[in-house]
Design a protein around this motif. Sequence first.
Motif, PDB file in Angstrom:
ATOM      1  N   UNK A  19       0.867  -1.151  -0.235  1.00  0.00           N
ATOM      2  CA  UNK A  19       0.206   0.072  -0.034  1.00  0.00           C
ATOM      3  C   UNK A  19       0.664   1.602  -0.370  1.00  0.00           C
ATOM      4  N   UNK A  20       1.686   1.230   0.992  1.00  0.00           N
ATOM      5  CA  UNK A  20       3.450   2.661   1.125  1.00  0.00           C
ATOM      6  C   UNK A  20       3.388   2.827  -0.847  1.00  0.00           C
ATOM      7  N   UNK A  21       3.776   1.963  -1.070  1.00  0.00           N
ATOM      8  CA  UNK A  21       4.575   1.722  -2.621  1.00  0.00           C
ATOM      9  C   UNK A  21       3.203   2.304  -4.134  1.00  0.00           C
ATOM     10  N   UNK A  79       1.155   4.024  -3.012  1.00  0.00           N
ATOM     11  CA  UNK A  79       0.599   5.296  -3.022  1.00  0.00           C
ATOM     12  C   UNK A  79       0.808   6.212  -2.945  1.00  0.00           C
TER      13      UNK A  79
END
Lengths: 425, 251
Positions: A375-377, A379
Amino acid sequence: MTDTATTLSGEKARIGSPSIAGFTEEGENLSPLNEDASPLGGDASKAHSHGAAAGIPQASRGERPTSYDLADFPALTGREEDWRFTPLKRLGGLHKAAPSADAPAVALAGSEGLALETVAMDDARVGSAGVPDDRVSANAWNAAKEATVLSIPAGAEGAEAILTIKGDSSEAAAQHVVIVAEPNSSSVVVLDHVGTAVLAQNVEVDVKEGAKLTLVSLQAWQNDAIHTSAQQAKVGKDAYYKHVAVTFGGDLVRLTPSARFDGPGAEAEMYGLYFADAGQHLEHRLLVDHNQPRCKSNVLYKGALQGKDAHTVWVGDVLIRKNAEGTDSYEANRNLVLTDGARADSVPNLEIETGQIEGAGHASTTGRFDDEHLFYLMARGIDEKTARRLVVRGFLNEIIQKIGVADLEDRLNETVEAELAATEN
Amino acid sequence: MSTLEIKDLHVSIDTEQGTKEILKGVTLTINTGETHAIMGPNGSGKSTLASTIAGHPRYNVTSGSILLDGEDVLEMSVDERARAGLFLAMQYPVEVPGVTMTNFLRTAKTAIDGEAPSLRHWTKDVKAAMANLKIDADFANRNVNEGFSGGEKKRVEILQLELFKPRFAVLDETDSGLDVDALKVVSEGVNRASENHEMGTMLITHYTRILRYITPDFVHVFVDGRVAEQGGPELAEQLEEEGYDRFTVKA
């Protein structure tokens, strides 16, 4: 056995250096995984779940019996401490009858003036650097018909040798390889295992006084290969030995690299990289025997796992004996689990018999590439495929960079890409 | 000018006790150049709104819509939203093993812009942006957020905001856990981003202190998954004095 203080969450476990909150020894912290809720939960995730297991026959790793005589090793049951992770049924009988087929062919490509010798097993160089310390190794020693010897001449500078070991049979074979780095030589030697084989191997490495040797053992076997390899090194006074194990291929690979010092002031670095796919069993068991004063060692193995029943085992034994004053040593294993259904066992063992040392530490982390990373990447605009590759490539690159052979590094980067591409299909 | 429109948004999550509705009809419009402060007590749904805009899989939109210049954001995947110009500065940025900051920033920038940034300018931009945010230069070689303190992680979020130049930034409690000095540095970064490129900002916060450094055009008070009251910056001052009690104590 000094078998405490390791954590699987990247906390430090080093003697003689202060603890800094939030930082691990390598500045690396594989996310707060390892909890019971993860697929690696339970046994695999608890600090030293294996460390105090029953069935450790010796009080110390240093007391493990060694012998050239097969009869000194009882038949394996699979309950032995050093075999308990290995599925014996998949060993192709290497632990039973004497392996009788011809050993895989060895071809040399390398610097001018280097040559392979084929010698009888009673040659003086055979046995110069190792004595079998398990049954399969002893079985292979006795069954080997001849030994392949590579000598790096004294004073040679920057010598390179690639030994391509190509198997083309699924009959059990034994092989014996001896590498001698004569005094004050510097060299890189690659053992490139390709094709298929059912092979029990002994590799002896004699790093003489002042020599520098990098030995890379690359297991690029086809999917059905079975390979055990005892890679024992004797590291002389002021010598430097770098061993790099790289294991991608094979159905079952079990490498047992070791470094024993033969004089003070020597250094051993042992690195490893493995990538296990569905069904593969890739096992690495290390030993660094600090039996001399003022030697240094550093061990780092990193592995990625993907697919159902992908299984990796890493056991790192570092033994600092009573006379090994001034030792500086560290060992670590990092695993990155990419999918459900894979299992990484990781057991660092550190035995210290003297307090007069510079440092000794060990660490192990097994982390999962999880949805929050993704999710972080994503996003940040990065698509899922790229995100995965970014993480795995970065993770394994640390080891690839340590090899120091450009062609080989390129080839391994390509192999990592191919492995990743395989998961996406 | 761009517009981010949130219309009657209902969002729920799955819990062990069943489905729980968190947002119960949120309507909000942000235009380029505007800063909206979303305030409210803990558990009022502020962070849920932020994560839903970014597309976190945990949150299910049951009804309502989010439109970016008329485009349906809810139809986009997480990475598509980022490439469309939405940026979420996370409350708890995760550590990503094996990926250096340098590699991560370049990869993300390339993904967002659709082409690799010119190496020379990019390196210079990154260095300058790090210096502005008082981030030590050697962070570039460290893995993303690995071993960073809470304050360092927040600075690195704002670093990305400045480098990626989104159309809309959602700052999810970027101020929490920061000391006064760090709060100033981070606020200056947000202000620089607003001034240097056209951007709309949604600033989610529990406390009013960040509003001393970043002046909102609008303040929305969230209570129990809805906007309970809205107004100008004066509403924030009123909250500073009165707290949230008058919203939470049922009349």
